[in-house]
Structure formats: structure tokens, C-alpha cells
Design an enzyme around this catalytic site. Structure first.
Site, PDB file in Angstrom:
ATOM      1  N   SER A 239       0.851  -1.192   0.000  1.00 44.65           N
ATOM      2  CA  SER A 239       0.000   0.000   0.000  1.00 44.65           C
ATOM      3  C   SER A 239       0.885   1.240   0.000  1.00 44.65           C
ATOM      4  CB  SER A 239      -0.879   0.025   1.250  1.00 44.65           C
ATOM      5  OG  SER A 239      -1.517   1.308   1.385  1.00 44.65           O
TER       6      SER A 239
ATOM      7  N   TYR B  71      -2.364  -0.870  10.191  1.00 45.73           N
ATOM      8  CA  TYR B  71      -2.377  -1.282   8.782  1.00 45.73           C
ATOM      9  C   TYR B  71      -1.114  -0.806   8.080  1.00 45.73           C
ATOM     10  CZ  TYR B  71      -3.921  -1.384   3.910  1.00 45.73           C
ATOM     11  OH  TYR B  71      -4.007  -1.607   2.555  1.00 45.73           O
TER      12      TYR B  71
HETATM   13  N1  LIG Z   1      -8.655  -0.780  -1.742  1.00 40.98           N
HETATM   14  C1  LIG Z   1      -7.663   0.061  -1.476  1.00 40.98           C
HETATM   15  O1  LIG Z   1      -7.848   1.311  -1.392  1.00 40.98           O
HETATM   16  C2  LIG Z   1      -6.278  -0.488  -1.252  1.00 40.98           C
HETATM   17  C3  LIG Z   1      -5.211   0.413  -1.315  1.00 40.98           C
HETATM   18  C4  LIG Z   1      -3.917  -0.070  -1.117  1.00 40.98           C
HETATM   19  C5  LIG Z   1      -3.697  -1.408  -0.880  1.00 40.98           C
HETATM   20  N2  LIG Z   1      -4.749  -2.254  -0.818  1.00 40.98           N
HETATM   21  C6  LIG Z   1      -4.451  -3.673  -0.590  1.00 40.98           C
HETATM   22  O2  LIG Z   1      -4.914  -4.412  -1.711  1.00 40.98           O
HETATM   23  C7  LIG Z   1      -5.139  -5.777  -1.325  1.00 40.98           C
HETATM   24  C8  LIG Z   1      -6.508  -6.216  -1.819  1.00 40.98           C
HETATM   25  O3  LIG Z   1      -7.476  -5.484  -1.081  1.00 40.98           O
HETATM   26  P1  LIG Z   1      -8.851  -4.999  -1.755  1.00 40.98           P
HETATM   27  O4  LIG Z   1      -8.853  -3.520  -1.800  1.00 40.98           O
HETATM   28  O5  LIG Z   1      -9.073  -5.778  -2.996  1.00 40.98           O
HETATM   29  O6  LIG Z   1      -9.865  -5.395  -0.616  1.00 40.98           O
HETATM   30  P2  LIG Z   1     -10.977  -6.536  -0.524  1.00 40.98           P
HETATM   31  O7  LIG Z   1     -11.426  -6.481   0.887  1.00 40.98           O
HETATM   32  O8  LIG Z   1     -11.956  -6.360  -1.630  1.00 40.98           O
HETATM   33  O9  LIG Z   1     -10.177  -7.900  -0.794  1.00 40.98           O
HETATM   34  C9  LIG Z   1      -9.351  -8.472   0.177  1.00 40.98           C
HETATM   35  C10 LIG Z   1      -9.500  -9.984   0.053  1.00 40.98           C
HETATM   36  O10 LIG Z   1      -8.648 -10.614   1.017  1.00 40.98           O
HETATM   37  C11 LIG Z   1      -9.384 -11.680   1.605  1.00 40.98           C
HETATM   38  N3  LIG Z   1      -8.851 -12.023   2.920  1.00 40.98           N
HETATM   39  C12 LIG Z   1      -8.904 -11.261   4.043  1.00 40.98           C
HETATM   40  N4  LIG Z   1      -8.367 -11.918   5.083  1.00 40.98           N
HETATM   41  C13 LIG Z   1      -7.958 -13.145   4.610  1.00 40.98           C
HETATM   42  C14 LIG Z   1      -7.350 -14.282   5.198  1.00 40.98           C
HETATM   43  N5  LIG Z   1      -7.055 -14.313   6.504  1.00 40.98           N
HETATM   44  N6  LIG Z   1      -7.081 -15.351   4.415  1.00 40.98           N
HETATM   45  C15 LIG Z   1      -7.393 -15.335   3.093  1.00 40.98           C
HETATM   46  N7  LIG Z   1      -7.987 -14.284   2.465  1.00 40.98           N
HETATM   47  C16 LIG Z   1      -8.261 -13.203   3.231  1.00 40.98           C
HETATM   48  C17 LIG Z   1     -10.811 -11.166   1.679  1.00 40.98           C
HETATM   49  O11 LIG Z   1     -11.739 -12.222   1.852  1.00 40.98           O
HETATM   50  C18 LIG Z   1     -10.933 -10.465   0.333  1.00 40.98           C
HETATM   51  O12 LIG Z   1     -11.375 -11.344  -0.664  1.00 40.98           O
HETATM   52  C19 LIG Z   1      -5.015  -5.790   0.204  1.00 40.98           C
HETATM   53  O13 LIG Z   1      -3.745  -6.312   0.584  1.00 40.98           O
HETATM   54  C20 LIG Z   1      -5.113  -4.313   0.592  1.00 40.98           C
HETATM   55  O14 LIG Z   1      -4.422  -4.036   1.807  1.00 40.98           O
HETATM   56  C21 LIG Z   1      -6.045  -1.844  -1.014  1.00 40.98           C
HETATM   57  O1  LIG Z   2      -7.441   5.531   0.857  1.00 42.82           O
HETATM   58  C1  LIG Z   2      -6.317   5.000   1.039  1.00 42.82           C
HETATM   59  O2  LIG Z   2      -5.227   5.566   0.816  1.00 42.82           O
HETATM   60  C2  LIG Z   2      -6.301   3.602   1.560  1.00 42.82           C
HETATM   61  C3  LIG Z   2      -7.423   3.007   1.996  1.00 42.82           C
HETATM   62  C4  LIG Z   2      -7.437   1.630   2.393  1.00 42.82           C
HETATM   63  C5  LIG Z   2      -6.308   0.880   2.252  1.00 42.82           C
HETATM   64  C6  LIG Z   2      -5.220   1.415   1.447  1.00 42.82           C
HETATM   65  O3  LIG Z   2      -4.008   0.747   1.649  1.00 42.82           O
HETATM   66  C7  LIG Z   2      -5.011   2.894   1.576  1.00 42.82           C
HETATM   67  O4  LIG Z   2      -4.133   3.312   0.540  1.00 42.82           O
END
Ligand SMILES: NC(=O)c1ccc[n+]([C@@H]2O[C@H](COP(=O)([O-])OP(=O)(O)OC[C@H]3O[C@@H](n4cnc5c(N)ncnc54)[C@H](O)[C@@H]3O)[C@@H](O)[C@H]2O)c1
Ligand SMILES: O=C(O)C1=CC=C[C@H](O)[C@H]1O
Length: 259
Positions: free
Chosen positions: A141, A154
Site C-alpha cells: 500500500s 495497517y
Molecule cells: N482498496 C484500497 O484502497 C487499497 C489500497 C492499497 C492497498 N490495498 C491492498 O490491496 C489488497 C486487496 O485489497 P482490496 O482492496 O481488494 O480489498 P478486498 O477487501 O476487496 O479484498 C481483500 C480480500 O482478502 C481476503 N482475505 C482477508 N483476510 C484473509 C485471510 N485471513 N485469508 C485469506 N484471504 C483473506 C478477503 O476475503 C478479500 O477477498 C489488500 O492487501 C489491501 O491491503 C487496497
Molecule cells: O485511501 C487510502 O489511501 C487507503 C485506503 C485503504 C487501504 C489502502 O491501503 C489505503 O491506501
């Protein structure tokens, strides 16, 4: 980019960025193994397999559980084949100020976001090492690189996973295994939407929040899951054959490219 000869494991595969990554990899001919602990969403994904007769296997796994991860990776290697590539996308976000955060929220955040990535990378790359080839991409992230109020657990968990992947890349480079990071900013998924308190949520993210020393997004838009997936597929592909230990930030400029 062609993945037609690859067996690729994706964690967090049932929703959001992971699900988009699964779909793009399937479109490019990969044999995809989708791991997630969300059974309901995983079952929906499994349905797609029967409807479209595609190269997809799904397994319900808690990445925080070392034994479950080891068991499923061994099963995949025994029953499907040698894993060529790994994408670690599973993650959770527990909001709260650090000095009032519960033990449970702290431990669970690290258990999934950091230790879960460790479990997967250890199980998969030990086997890749025997074959002297492989590629790993972990989704960290932009919060790993800049302080974020009420996201301290986080952000710390993501800073740890960024360092974990870079160290893994250093250890495995001689075995022709590349390890890289994609660091998204605000991306339109369930995780992001949990932060939106009303319809103005997205616009407020784009405009920033100076009271919390949070810049807006210079490109004036929230990322789509496809924006992130393109970066993931690039680092997985042969187009990135000379790239390892790299952190590719995909955040619309929200962190001004700060290191
Ligand atoms: N959405 C954002 O703004 C954002 C920004 C930066 C980074 N991220 C990162 O991107 C990645 C994907 O997140 P997303 O935004 O698609 O969110 P999301 O919540 O849609 O997807 C996350 C997935 O991880 C799964 N998960 C959670 N805990 C788990 C476990 N213990 N075992 C197996 N699976 C598990 C959930 O069931 C879900 O399917 C994450 O690592 C998140 O930290 C997201
Ligand atoms: O808005 C953001 O910047 C975020 C929201 C949730 C998870 C992400 O890692 C973070 O970048």
C-alpha cells in the site's frame, strides 16, 4: 503478456484487486488457483469455473494459518502442478488510533497482512527454489510509505510486508526468482468503501483531508481494480524479467512519489 504456460496462485482472490487479477490472468491463458477465506465469494467464483469451463481452482484458506497454507500449497503442487507465479493480495483494514487500538485489531492486522504473506511466500518459494524459477508480487500500500492517521496498524503491517518482499527478493535472486511489490493508493473495492461514510466519500478522498494531513489524489480519480491489476501482471510477466525488489506505486500521485 502471455501466461498460457503458467500455474499462478492468487490470495485474496475472491474480491477486489485479487479477483480482478484472477480474471485478467484467466483471460491471458493462465491456470489460476484462487485462495481466499471468504467462502461465499469463493463459491461465486467457483461457479464461473463450471459456467465457462476455465482453468480455475478455488480453495478456502486462512493465510494467517501456517498449517493451512502449507497443506494447500503441497496439495496444489501434488495435484495440479509446479507453481510458477504467486500474487499475494489478501488483506484487512482495521481503523483506529494506535493508543486506543485493541490487541486483537493489532495482532489480526499483522497476522493477515504480514504473516499471511510470509506463510505464502515461504511455502511457494521454497518449491520454486528447487526449479530455479518463479515470480512473486505482493500487494502492499502507499500507506507503507507515508504516515496515515487512524491507520497505524495497517500502515505498519504494509511497511513490514514491503521490507519482507525486498529481503526475499535479495535472498532468491540467485535462484532466478523475482519478488516485487505493487503499492496501490485509494482503489474502489470493499476495503476502500468501508471508509466512505456517505455518497461524497470518493470526492473527499480525491480532494484530501488537511485536518488529517492527507493529500488528495493529483490525478483526480480513485483507482479501479484494473489499474492495479495491470501493474501486477506487468511485474509477473517476462516484460519485467530484469526487475526485482521493486515497489511499484499506483496511487495517482497521492504520495507525491515520495520514497
Ligand atoms: N482498496 C484500497 O484502497 C487499497 C489500497 C492499497 C492497498 N490495498 C491492498 O490491496 C489488497 C486487496 O485489497 P482490496 O482492496 O481488494 O480489498 P478486498 O477487501 O476487496 O479484498 C481483500 C480480500 O482478502 C481476503 N482475505 C482477508 N483476510 C484473509 C485471510 N485471513 N485469508 C485469506 N484471504 C483473506 C478477503 O476475503 C478479500 O477477498 C489488500 O492487501 C489491501 O491491503 C487496497
Ligand atoms: O485511501 C487510502 O489511501 C487507503 C485506503 C485503504 C487501504 C489502502 O491501503 C489505503 O491506501
Amino acid at each position: 503478456m502471455n501466461f498460457s504456460k503458467d500455474i499462478i496462485v492468487v490470495s485474496g482472490a475472491a474480491n477486489g484487486i485479487g479477483l480482478a487479477t484472477v480474471n485478467h490472468l484467466l483471460d491471458k491463458g493462465a491456470q489460476v488457483i484462487a485462495l481466499d477465506n471468504d467462502k461465499v465469494a469463493l463459491d461465486v467464483l467457483s461457479e464461473k469455473k463450471w459456467l465457462n469451463k476455465i482453468n480455475l481452482s478455488t480453495y478456502q484458506v486462512d493465510v494467517a494459518n501456517s498449517h493451512e497454507v502449507e497443506q494447500v500449497i503441497q496439495h496444489i503442487e501434488d495435484s495440479i502442478g509446479a507453481i510458477d507465479k504467486l500474487v499475494c493480495s489478501s488483506g484487512i483494514l482495521r481503523m483506529g488510533a494506535l493508543n486506543t487500538l485493541s490487541d486483537e485489531d493489532w495482532y489480526k492486522t499483522f497476522a493477515v497482512n504480514t504473516t499471511g504473506v510470509f506463510h505464502l511466500c515461504r511455502a511457494v518459494t521454497l518449491r520454486m527454489q528447487q526449479r530455479k524459477q518463479g515470480a512473486v508480487v505482493a500487494v502492499s500500500s502507499n500507506a507503507a510509505s507515508v504516515p496515515r492517521a487512524n491507520m497505524g496498524a495497517y500502515a505498519a503491517s504494509k511497511a513490514a510486508v514491503t521490507s519482507l518482499i525486498k529481503c526475499l527478493g535479495l535472498e532468491l535472486a540467485a535462484d532466478n526468482i523475482r519478488c516485487n511489490i505493487v503499492s496501490p493508493g485509494s482503489t474502489d473495492t470493499q476495503m476502500q468503501r468501508q471508509l466512505w461514510t456517505d455518497d461524497s466519500g470518493p470526492q473527499r478522498v480525491i480532494e484530501g483531508d488537511l485536518a488529517n494531513y492527507r493529500l488528495g489524489i493529483p490525478l483526480q480519480k480513485i483507482a479501479t481494480v484494473d489499474d492495479i491489476t495491470q501493474a501486477i501482471l506487468f511485474l509477473l510477466s517476462d516484460h519485467a524479467s530484469h526487475i526485482t525488489m521493486h515497489d511499484l506505486r499506483v496511487d495517482g500521485g497521492a504520495t507525491l512519489g515520495a520514497v
